[in-house]
Design a protein around this motif. Structure first.
Motif, PDB file in Angstrom:
ATOM      1  N   LEU A  25     -41.098 -38.506 -63.709  1.00 24.47           N
ATOM      2  CA  LEU A  25     -40.717 -39.555 -62.762  1.00 24.47           C
ATOM      3  C   LEU A  25     -39.637 -40.457 -63.347  1.00 24.47           C
ATOM      4  N   VAL A  26     -39.757 -40.785 -64.622  1.00 24.11           N
ATOM      5  CA  VAL A  26     -38.744 -41.618 -65.272  1.00 24.11           C
ATOM      6  C   VAL A  26     -37.416 -40.873 -65.349  1.00 24.11           C
ATOM      7  N   ARG A  27     -37.457 -39.597 -65.663  1.00 16.79           N
ATOM      8  CA  ARG A  27     -36.207 -38.818 -65.677  1.00 16.79           C
ATOM      9  C   ARG A  27     -35.524 -38.860 -64.310  1.00 16.79           C
ATOM     10  N   GLN A  28     -36.319 -38.723 -63.262  1.00 14.65           N
ATOM     11  CA  GLN A  28     -35.745 -38.760 -61.923  1.00 14.65           C
ATOM     12  C   GLN A  28     -35.177 -40.138 -61.592  1.00 14.65           C
ATOM     13  N   GLY A  53     -45.648 -43.802 -74.824  1.00 14.55           N
ATOM     14  CA  GLY A  53     -44.446 -44.577 -75.115  1.00 14.55           C
ATOM     15  C   GLY A  53     -43.417 -43.769 -75.891  1.00 14.55           C
ATOM     16  N   ARG A  54     -43.871 -43.004 -76.863  1.00 18.60           N
ATOM     17  CA  ARG A  54     -42.944 -42.160 -77.626  1.00 18.60           C
ATOM     18  C   ARG A  54     -42.332 -41.069 -76.748  1.00 18.60           C
ATOM     19  N   ALA A  55     -43.145 -40.516 -75.860  1.00 16.16           N
ATOM     20  CA  ALA A  55     -42.628 -39.486 -74.964  1.00 16.16           C
ATOM     21  C   ALA A  55     -41.588 -40.062 -74.003  1.00 16.16           C
ATOM     22  N   LEU A  56     -41.816 -41.268 -73.523  1.00 18.02           N
ATOM     23  CA  LEU A  56     -40.839 -41.924 -72.653  1.00 18.02           C
ATOM     24  C   LEU A  56     -39.546 -42.214 -73.407  1.00 18.02           C
ATOM     25  N   LYS A  57     -39.678 -42.691 -74.627  1.00 14.79           N
ATOM     26  CA  LYS A  57     -38.495 -42.977 -75.436  1.00 14.79           C
ATOM     27  C   LYS A  57     -37.686 -41.698 -75.660  1.00 14.79           C
ATOM     28  N   ALA A  58     -38.372 -40.599 -75.943  1.00 18.24           N
ATOM     29  CA  ALA A  58     -37.680 -39.325 -76.153  1.00 18.24           C
ATOM     30  C   ALA A  58     -36.993 -38.864 -74.868  1.00 18.24           C
ATOM     31  N   ALA A  59     -37.633 -39.065 -73.731  1.00 16.47           N
ATOM     32  CA  ALA A  59     -37.049 -38.649 -72.457  1.00 16.47           C
ATOM     33  C   ALA A  59     -35.781 -39.433 -72.130  1.00 16.47           C
ATOM     34  N   LEU A  60     -35.692 -40.667 -72.621  1.00 15.96           N
ATOM     35  CA  LEU A  60     -34.523 -41.507 -72.350  1.00 15.96           C
ATOM     36  C   LEU A  60     -33.407 -41.331 -73.377  1.00 15.96           C
ATOM     37  N   GLU A  61     -33.676 -40.560 -74.417  1.00 19.10           N
ATOM     38  CA  GLU A  61     -32.678 -40.362 -75.477  1.00 19.10           C
ATOM     39  C   GLU A  61     -31.390 -39.806 -74.879  1.00 19.10           C
ATOM     40  N   GLY A  62     -30.284 -40.450 -75.201  1.00 21.31           N
ATOM     41  CA  GLY A  62     -28.987 -39.983 -74.737  1.00 21.31           C
ATOM     42  C   GLY A  62     -28.573 -40.486 -73.370  1.00 21.31           C
ATOM     43  N   THR A  63     -29.471 -41.178 -72.664  1.00 17.95           N
ATOM     44  CA  THR A  63     -29.129 -41.671 -71.325  1.00 17.95           C
ATOM     45  C   THR A  63     -28.463 -43.039 -71.357  1.00 17.95           C
ATOM     46  N   VAL A  65     -30.193 -45.685 -71.292  1.00 16.26           N
ATOM     47  CA  VAL A  65     -31.138 -46.571 -70.602  1.00 16.26           C
ATOM     48  C   VAL A  65     -32.216 -47.011 -71.584  1.00 16.26           C
ATOM     49  N   PRO A  66     -32.356 -48.315 -71.821  1.00 18.48           N
ATOM     50  CA  PRO A  66     -33.362 -48.792 -72.773  1.00 18.48           C
ATOM     51  C   PRO A  66     -34.783 -48.678 -72.232  1.00 18.48           C
ATOM     52  N   LEU A  67     -35.728 -48.589 -73.169  1.00 18.81           N
ATOM     53  CA  LEU A  67     -37.149 -48.607 -72.844  1.00 18.81           C
ATOM     54  C   LEU A  67     -37.773 -49.879 -73.388  1.00 18.81           C
ATOM     55  N   LEU A  68     -38.445 -50.616 -72.517  1.00 14.95           N
ATOM     56  CA  LEU A  68     -39.205 -51.790 -72.916  1.00 14.95           C
ATOM     57  C   LEU A  68     -40.692 -51.517 -72.726  1.00 14.95           C
ATOM     58  N   VAL A  69     -41.518 -52.233 -73.464  1.00 16.65           N
ATOM     59  CA  VAL A  69     -42.965 -52.135 -73.342  1.00 16.65           C
ATOM     60  C   VAL A  69     -43.483 -53.457 -72.797  1.00 16.65           C
ATOM     61  N   ASN A  70     -44.384 -53.372 -71.846  1.00 17.27           N
ATOM     62  CA  ASN A  70     -44.968 -54.570 -71.274  1.00 17.27           C
ATOM     63  C   ASN A  70     -45.972 -55.189 -72.240  1.00 17.27           C
ATOM     64  N   ASP A  71     -45.785 -56.429 -72.586  1.00 21.84           N
ATOM     65  CA  ASP A  71     -46.733 -57.257 -73.350  1.00 21.84           C
ATOM     66  C   ASP A  71     -46.871 -56.902 -74.831  1.00 21.84           C
ATOM     67  N   ARG A  72     -46.987 -55.637 -75.170  1.00 19.40           N
ATOM     68  CA  ARG A  72     -47.499 -55.204 -76.458  1.00 19.40           C
ATOM     69  C   ARG A  72     -46.395 -54.974 -77.492  1.00 19.40           C
ATOM     70  N   ILE A  73     -46.212 -55.944 -78.357  1.00 15.85           N
ATOM     71  CA  ILE A  73     -45.211 -55.815 -79.416  1.00 15.85           C
ATOM     72  C   ILE A  73     -45.596 -54.724 -80.408  1.00 15.85           C
ATOM     73  N   ASP A  74     -46.896 -54.573 -80.676  1.00 21.61           N
ATOM     74  CA  ASP A  74     -47.314 -53.530 -81.606  1.00 21.61           C
ATOM     75  C   ASP A  74     -46.958 -52.145 -81.078  1.00 21.61           C
ATOM     76  N   ILE A  75     -47.112 -51.942 -79.769  1.00 28.02           N
ATOM     77  CA  ILE A  75     -46.770 -50.645 -79.178  1.00 28.02           C
ATOM     78  C   ILE A  75     -45.255 -50.447 -79.173  1.00 28.02           C
ATOM     79  N   THR A  79     -43.600 -47.243 -81.125  1.00 28.67           N
ATOM     80  CA  THR A  79     -42.909 -46.217 -80.346  1.00 28.67           C
ATOM     81  C   THR A  79     -41.402 -46.208 -80.554  1.00 28.67           C
ATOM     82  N   GLY A  80     -40.880 -47.237 -81.225  1.00 27.84           N
ATOM     83  CA  GLY A  80     -39.427 -47.335 -81.359  1.00 27.84           C
ATOM     84  C   GLY A  80     -38.751 -47.775 -80.086  1.00 27.84           C
ATOM     85  N   ALA A  81     -39.501 -48.456 -79.207  1.00 23.61           N
ATOM     86  CA  ALA A  81     -38.925 -48.957 -77.961  1.00 23.61           C
ATOM     87  C   ALA A  81     -37.822 -49.974 -78.253  1.00 23.61           C
TER      88      ALA A  81
END
Length: 221
Positions: A25-28, A53-63, A65-75, A79-81
């Motif tokens: 869905l994120v890719r789309q 989170g890591r899978a989402l970050k990998a899916a966005l690689e090269g696009t 488009v940044p990935l943010l995480v809601n609330d959780r700084i540890d996550i 994940t390298g968000a």
């Protein structure tokens, strides 16, 4: 602080995908024109949050488009968000900046003009105003602020800050242009994209509407 493109801010929440794969869905959404993605999950345990989170970050690689995480700084760290989005009751933005560093994107929810006044003194990269309209994708005890409330908060943020401000809650193709006309620099959407039968096509429609509305305000798109 980092420049951030809020034009079409997709918030992916596994609860609001209609049982479909969040990664696809994120890719789309990005293929359709999403400019920023946030991963939000209020129910999953830590390991699952990191895994997705890591899978989402990998899916966005090269696009781009940044990935943010809601609330959780540890996550976000695990994940390298690219940053986090914080609510008013979450960790203070100054502490988030100290933990994440100068290049991370930090966003902040704004619900009142007074919160907008405070935001201009904080180390954040954008504000997101809401809820503008009624929505089923988040339990919000406060009534919707509507377009008039949105205008009032946007005006307060623009007095002392150059940070872009988006809008959230109940936004779709029926009202996206009105939200931009009211002063928002972009729209944050959940079900409008990720519950749509064709997320890529819906993202494209929303992005076109936002760009058109920004152009009518003479704001570079």
């Amino acid at each position: 602080m980092s420049p951030v493109d809020l034009r079409l801010y997709g918030i992916i929440d596994p609860e609001w995908t209609g049982g479909r794969d969040p990664i696809e869905l994120v890719r789309q959404a990005v293929a359709g024109g999403a400019t920023l993605i946030q991963y939000r999950d209020k129910h999953a345990e830590g390991r699952r949050l990191v895994e997705l989170g890591r899978a989402l970050k990998a899916a966005l690689e090269g696009t781009g488009v940044p990935l943010l995480v809601n609330d959780r700084i540890d996550i976000a760290l695990a994940t390298g968000a690219d940053g986090v989005h914080l609510g008013q009751e979450d960790i203070h933005p100054r502490d988030a900046r100290n933990l994440l560093g100068p290049h991370a994107i930090i966003g902040l929810t704004l619900k009142t003009p007074e919160q907008a006044d405070v935001m201009v003194h904080l180390p954040v990269d954008y504000g997101c105003i809401g809820g503008v309209f009624a929505t089923v994708s988040k339990n919000n005890p406060s009534p919707p602020i509507g377009l008039d409330g949105l205008r009032a908060i946007v005006a307060r943020t623009k007095r002392g800050s150059r940070c872009p401000v988006g809008a959230i809650a109940g936004i779709d193709t029926s009202n996206a242009e009105a939200v931009i006309a009211a002063g928002a620099d972009g729209i944050a959407v959940i079900s409008a994209i990720f519950m749509a039968p064709d997320p890529q096509a819906e993202a494209r429609r929303l992005r076109q509407m936002v760009d058109r509305a920004l152009a009518s305000r003479s704001v570079p798109a």
